[in-house]
Design an enzyme around this catalytic site. Structure first.
Site, PDB file in Angstrom:
ATOM      1  N   ASP A   1     -13.194  -1.187   2.943  1.00 13.23           N
ATOM      2  CA  ASP A   1     -13.864  -1.851   4.066  1.00 13.23           C
ATOM      3  C   ASP A   1     -15.352  -1.522   4.083  1.00 13.23           C
ATOM      4  OD1 ASP A   1     -11.328  -2.750   4.872  1.00 13.23           O
ATOM      5  OD2 ASP A   1     -11.065  -1.065   6.247  1.00 13.23           O
TER       6      ASP A   1
ATOM      7  N   ASP B   1      -5.845   2.978   6.449  1.00 12.79           N
ATOM      8  CA  ASP B   1      -7.159   3.306   6.999  1.00 12.79           C
ATOM      9  C   ASP B   1      -7.176   4.776   7.376  1.00 12.79           C
ATOM     10  OD1 ASP B   1      -8.252   0.725   6.786  1.00 12.79           O
ATOM     11  OD2 ASP B   1      -7.370   0.122   8.687  1.00 12.79           O
TER      12      ASP B   1
END
Length: 166
Positions: free
Chosen positions: A145, A127
């Site tokens: 995401d 991330d």
């Protein structure tokens, strides 16, 4: 001859949606590779008063759900992502003419596979996008995401439109 033509048109209807999913996967993987090469693990780079680039890992699911477990979640979320991907491809084949529905599914498919690739290669998801307001940070996330979120929003919107027409 009809079966061959049905299969061919079904596959042709599926290809654009798989193309969209592939673009999401490529964008996701390129941005993750860039984040890993440009930043050290745990590093945060200030961009604006509400956004940073970060380099963090998530061994769990959304919002780091189950991230602190012993490692079984890697296989669980990988299997879940692969199973969801297979089901999405089935739905794309059956509903290839429903544009908004298929856009939603293609985005979700690309995001799911992007995160599955991370789990298979690294054991965690990379991330790097960090939005924050007044010291409160949303959980860091990535392009995969984002695609899943946008796909889910489109899916809900499409369903609400369908219900309203009925």
């Amino acid at each position: 001859m009809a079966n061959k033509r049905t299969f061919s048109s079904s596959r042709a209807g599926l290809l654009p949606w798989l193309g969209i999913a592939t673009i999401i996967i490529l964008l996701d993987q390129i941005t993750k590779i860039t984040a890993v090469r440009v930043m050290a693990y745990g590093e945060s780079v200030y961009v604006t008063s509400f956004f940073n680039f970060v380099h963090v890992y998530n061994k769990g699911a959304a919002f780091s759900f189950l991230a602190d477990h012993s490692g079984w979640q890697r296989y669980f979320f990988t299997a879940l992502g692969l199973g969801a991907s297979a089901f999405i491809i089935y739905l794309l084949k059956r509903h290839a003419g429903q544009r908004l529905f298929c856009w939603a599914l293609a985005l979700i498919l690309g995001g799911a596979i992007g995160n599955v690739i991370d789990r298979l290669l690294y054991g965690h998801v990379i991330d790097f996008l960090d939005f924050h307001v007044g010291g409160w940070h949303w959980p860091a996330f990535n392009i995969a995401d984002s695609a899943i979120f946008i796909g889910a929003a489109l899916f809900i919107y499409d369903e609400l439109r369908r219900v309203k027409r009925s």
